[in-house]
Design a protein around this motif. Structure first.
Motif, PDB file in Angstrom:
ATOM      1  N   GLU A 180       0.816  -1.208   0.000  1.00 48.11           N
ATOM      2  CA  GLU A 180       0.000   0.000   0.000  1.00 48.11           C
ATOM      3  C   GLU A 180       0.853   1.262   0.000  1.00 48.11           C
ATOM      4  N   GLY A 181       2.093   1.149   0.451  1.00 47.06           N
ATOM      5  CA  GLY A 181       2.959   2.320   0.487  1.00 47.06           C
ATOM      6  C   GLY A 181       3.872   2.450  -0.706  1.00 47.06           C
ATOM      7  N   GLY A 182       3.913   1.426  -1.573  1.00 43.09           N
ATOM      8  CA  GLY A 182       4.844   1.418  -2.708  1.00 43.09           C
ATOM      9  C   GLY A 182       4.365   2.312  -3.839  1.00 43.09           C
ATOM     10  N   GLU A 183       5.220   2.549  -4.803  1.00 47.47           N
ATOM     11  CA  GLU A 183       6.577   2.029  -4.954  1.00 47.47           C
ATOM     12  C   GLU A 183       7.558   2.849  -4.128  1.00 47.47           C
ATOM     13  N   TYR A 184       8.576   2.117  -3.622  1.00 46.77           N
ATOM     14  CA  TYR A 184       9.569   2.761  -2.776  1.00 46.77           C
ATOM     15  C   TYR A 184      10.846   3.027  -3.574  1.00 46.77           C
ATOM     16  N   ASP A 185      11.555   4.060  -3.123  1.00 47.38           N
ATOM     17  CA  ASP A 185      12.895   4.294  -3.660  1.00 47.38           C
ATOM     18  C   ASP A 185      13.892   3.329  -3.050  1.00 47.38           C
ATOM     19  N   ALA A 186      13.615   2.903  -1.819  1.00 51.31           N
ATOM     20  CA  ALA A 186      14.561   2.021  -1.137  1.00 51.31           C
ATOM     21  C   ALA A 186      13.851   1.180  -0.092  1.00 51.31           C
ATOM     22  N   VAL A 187      14.270  -0.061   0.015  1.00 51.32           N
ATOM     23  CA  VAL A 187      13.943  -0.925   1.150  1.00 51.32           C
ATOM     24  C   VAL A 187      15.218  -1.064   1.965  1.00 51.32           C
ATOM     25  N   ILE A 196      16.489 -12.752  -0.546  1.00 46.50           N
ATOM     26  CA  ILE A 196      15.714 -11.534  -0.743  1.00 46.50           C
ATOM     27  C   ILE A 196      14.251 -11.900  -0.962  1.00 46.50           C
ATOM     28  N   PRO A 197      13.352 -11.441  -0.107  1.00 46.31           N
ATOM     29  CA  PRO A 197      11.929 -11.748  -0.304  1.00 46.31           C
ATOM     30  C   PRO A 197      11.416 -11.166  -1.619  1.00 46.31           C
ATOM     31  N   ARG A 198      10.677 -11.954  -2.360  1.00 48.11           N
ATOM     32  CA  ARG A 198      10.189 -11.500  -3.663  1.00 48.11           C
ATOM     33  C   ARG A 198       9.341 -10.231  -3.583  1.00 48.11           C
ATOM     34  N   PRO A 199       8.469 -10.074  -2.554  1.00 46.29           N
ATOM     35  CA  PRO A 199       7.682  -8.834  -2.505  1.00 46.29           C
ATOM     36  C   PRO A 199       8.536  -7.566  -2.475  1.00 46.29           C
ATOM     37  N   TRP A 200       9.746  -7.651  -1.929  1.00 42.69           N
ATOM     38  CA  TRP A 200      10.605  -6.454  -1.958  1.00 42.69           C
ATOM     39  C   TRP A 200      10.934  -6.080  -3.395  1.00 42.69           C
ATOM     40  N   LEU A 201      11.185  -7.071  -4.225  1.00 41.87           N
ATOM     41  CA  LEU A 201      11.506  -6.800  -5.626  1.00 41.87           C
ATOM     42  C   LEU A 201      10.329  -6.132  -6.333  1.00 41.87           C
ATOM     43  N   TRP A 202       9.122  -6.532  -5.964  1.00 42.79           N
ATOM     44  CA  TRP A 202       7.931  -6.032  -6.644  1.00 42.79           C
ATOM     45  C   TRP A 202       7.545  -4.616  -6.205  1.00 42.79           C
ATOM     46  N   GLN A 203       7.985  -4.215  -5.024  1.00 42.56           N
ATOM     47  CA  GLN A 203       7.530  -2.940  -4.454  1.00 42.56           C
ATOM     48  C   GLN A 203       8.539  -1.806  -4.615  1.00 42.56           C
ATOM     49  N   ILE A 204       9.649  -2.088  -5.303  1.00 47.75           N
ATOM     50  CA  ILE A 204      10.688  -1.087  -5.545  1.00 47.75           C
ATOM     51  C   ILE A 204      10.516  -0.507  -6.946  1.00 47.75           C
ATOM     52  N   ARG A 205      10.687   0.804  -7.081  1.00 47.02           N
ATOM     53  CA  ARG A 205      10.648   1.421  -8.410  1.00 47.02           C
ATOM     54  C   ARG A 205      11.865   0.982  -9.225  1.00 47.02           C
ATOM     55  N   ASP A 206      11.787   1.119 -10.526  1.00 44.43           N
ATOM     56  CA  ASP A 206      12.943   0.851 -11.387  1.00 44.43           C
ATOM     57  C   ASP A 206      14.103   1.741 -10.959  1.00 44.43           C
ATOM     58  N   GLY A 207      15.248   1.140 -10.741  1.00 44.32           N
ATOM     59  CA  GLY A 207      16.409   1.899 -10.288  1.00 44.32           C
ATOM     60  C   GLY A 207      16.482   2.071  -8.788  1.00 44.32           C
ATOM     61  N   GLY A 208      15.458   1.593  -8.051  1.00 41.58           N
ATOM     62  CA  GLY A 208      15.481   1.660  -6.596  1.00 41.58           C
ATOM     63  C   GLY A 208      16.413   0.609  -6.015  1.00 41.58           C
ATOM     64  N   SER A 209      16.537   0.602  -4.699  1.00 42.27           N
ATOM     65  CA  SER A 209      17.538  -0.261  -4.078  1.00 42.27           C
ATOM     66  C   SER A 209      16.983  -1.028  -2.886  1.00 42.27           C
ATOM     67  N   ILE A 210      17.654  -2.134  -2.599  1.00 50.40           N
ATOM     68  CA  ILE A 210      17.396  -2.948  -1.407  1.00 50.40           C
ATOM     69  C   ILE A 210      18.712  -3.055  -0.647  1.00 50.40           C
ATOM     70  N   THR A 211      18.706  -2.653   0.608  1.00 47.23           N
ATOM     71  CA  THR A 211      19.898  -2.771   1.447  1.00 47.23           C
ATOM     72  C   THR A 211      19.563  -3.659   2.628  1.00 47.23           C
ATOM     73  N   THR A 212      20.330  -4.720   2.776  1.00 47.51           N
ATOM     74  CA  THR A 212      20.063  -5.694   3.830  1.00 47.51           C
ATOM     75  C   THR A 212      21.337  -6.442   4.168  1.00 47.51           C
ATOM     76  N   THR A 213      21.304  -7.184   5.252  1.00 48.15           N
ATOM     77  CA  THR A 213      22.363  -8.152   5.514  1.00 48.15           C
ATOM     78  C   THR A 213      21.835  -9.525   5.137  1.00 48.15           C
ATOM     79  N   LEU A 214      22.623 -10.232   4.345  1.00 52.83           N
ATOM     80  CA  LEU A 214      22.297 -11.600   3.979  1.00 52.83           C
ATOM     81  C   LEU A 214      22.950 -12.511   5.011  1.00 52.83           C
ATOM     82  N   SER A 215      22.152 -13.361   5.635  1.00 51.96           N
ATOM     83  CA  SER A 215      22.677 -14.249   6.664  1.00 51.96           C
ATOM     84  C   SER A 215      22.104 -15.647   6.446  1.00 51.96           C
TER      85      SER A 215
END
Length: 379
Positions: A180-187, A196-215
């Motif tokens: 409901e809050g998307g599209e985001y510039d960044a997660v 990486i959860p698939r919904p994050w990919l779907w809710q980011i604008r083209d050229g947006g970014s995802i920053t996380t720690t992969l563990s």
């Protein structure tokens, strides 16, 4: 001299500017403005041997409390779901929420390359401190934060509102994002994920970014910023920072199996098991055996155990080198050893030599470039 919160915030910002390699003064201004003591409430845990000891604000006194609040330290606020204020004494268990050390909060936001006007989804409200840092920089309207634990979410909302911040706050599974809050510039995730959860990919604008720690279940960790292109593919490189966040609760490890030295095949190991205690070696091992847990046990060097299959591997050192024992359908040490040999063959570079590609169908971590050695994630 009585502790002065504003002075302590300025000192913390100065410390972070060096420690977190911060070049954006807007984040330091946020650290100077946001009262961290508000988000610690009246209680937290600190480590005491193998347990977590509750610390109470009234017992330590206001001056000491402020000094603790403005130390660049992670303070655990919940252990196995028990808030520090509800603990009757020291607890043994896994931390399940914390107030992350401020330098890591700032470093993560700096890696995310967030700019004024960006719309950000924060995954993991926690105490609300990092949410307040975002609000100070971006304004409430540009910040959405989601928290899995309803009690933590309610407390964070109260504390944010008490100092004048009113971002969009959501209680739910942050791995599903908040469409409901998307599209985001960044997660930006203040928890770690196994993939990486698939919904994050779907809710980011083209050229947006995802920053996380992969563990993962070995608790190795790597900080990464991924850029999402117009096809929904996210790519990026790990920073090489030796930092970690707690795993998102839906990605948490299953209970550790009881370890018994089960009969199996023994052979010499081609690599030193101590490599698993190095930051990048540990990460490589986790890539190779993503469903295994890792620990040190008694007079063994290392133990690997897979909950789903019951497979295990354990090593021991003698005068001739290292021996590995493997039991079960998965040859866990074979997988780990092959990955470590591959990594060593190219000079055992640090984590900044690794990158990642994530799509709807597949997620891989690769060494040097996407066509180099790669490992699939348990997406």
């Amino acid at each position: 001299m009585p502790a002065d919160a504003a002075r302590l915030r300025r000192a913390l910002a100065e410390q972070i500017s060096e420690k977190a390699r911060t070049t954006d003064p807007a984040w330091l201004a946020a650290v100077e403005a946001v009262p961290r003591e508000v988000f610690l409430g009246t209680d937290f845990y600190r480590p005491s041997g193998s347990t977590w000891e509750p610390v109470n604000r009234s017992r330590v006194g206001e001056d000491e409390w402020l000094r603790l609040a403005y130390s660049d330290t992670t303070w655990v606020t919940q252990v196995d779901g028990i808030d520090a204020g509800d603990a009757t004494g020291p607890l043994a268990g896994r931390p399940t929420s914390s107030s992350t050390l401020p330098s890591l909060v700032v470093r993560t936001l700096e890696v995310a390359e967030i700019q004024n006007g960006h719309k950000v989804l924060e995954v993991g409200t926690g105490t609300g401190y990092s949410t307040a840092i975002l609000c100070h920089r971006l304004g409430d309207a540009n910040v959405t934060s989601i928290e899995y634990d309803p009690r933590l979410a309610e407390t964070a909302a109260d504390r944010l509102n008490s100092i004048g911040y009113s971002p969009t706050l959501v209680t739910g599974d942050g791995l599903q994002g908040y469409s409901e809050g998307g599209e985001y510039d960044a997660v930006v995730a203040t928890c770690a994920v196994r993939h990486i959860p698939r919904p994050w990919l779907w809710q980011i604008r083209d050229g947006g970014s995802i920053t996380t720690t992969l563990s993962g279940w070995m608790l190795a960790s790597g900080l990464i910023r991924l850029t999402v292109d117009d096809s929904g593919t996210a790519t990026g490189r790990f920073t090489g920072d030796t930092v970690s966040y707690m795993l998102a609760r839906p990605h948490e490890r299953p209970p550790r199996p009881v370890f018994h030295r089960l009969p199996g095949r023994a052979r010499p190991s081609r690599v030193d098991p101590a490599l698993l205690e190095e930051w990048t070696g540990h990460f490589v091992a986790q890539l190779a055996a993503p469903s295994a847990e890792f620990w040190i046990s008694g007079d063994t060097d290392v133990v690997l155990a897979d909950v789903a299959t019951g497979s295990q591997a354990w090593t021991e050192t003698d005068r001739d080198g290292w021996t590995v024992h493997q039991h079960g359908p998965l040859r866990l040490w074979d997988q780990v050893e092959e990955a470590l040999v591959t990594w060593q063959r190219v000079g055992a570079p640090d984590q900044s030599a690794f990158g990642m590609t994530a799509t709807d169908e597949t997620q891989t971590v690769w060494l040097h470039d996407p066509d180099g050695p790669n490992w699939s994630l348990p997406a």
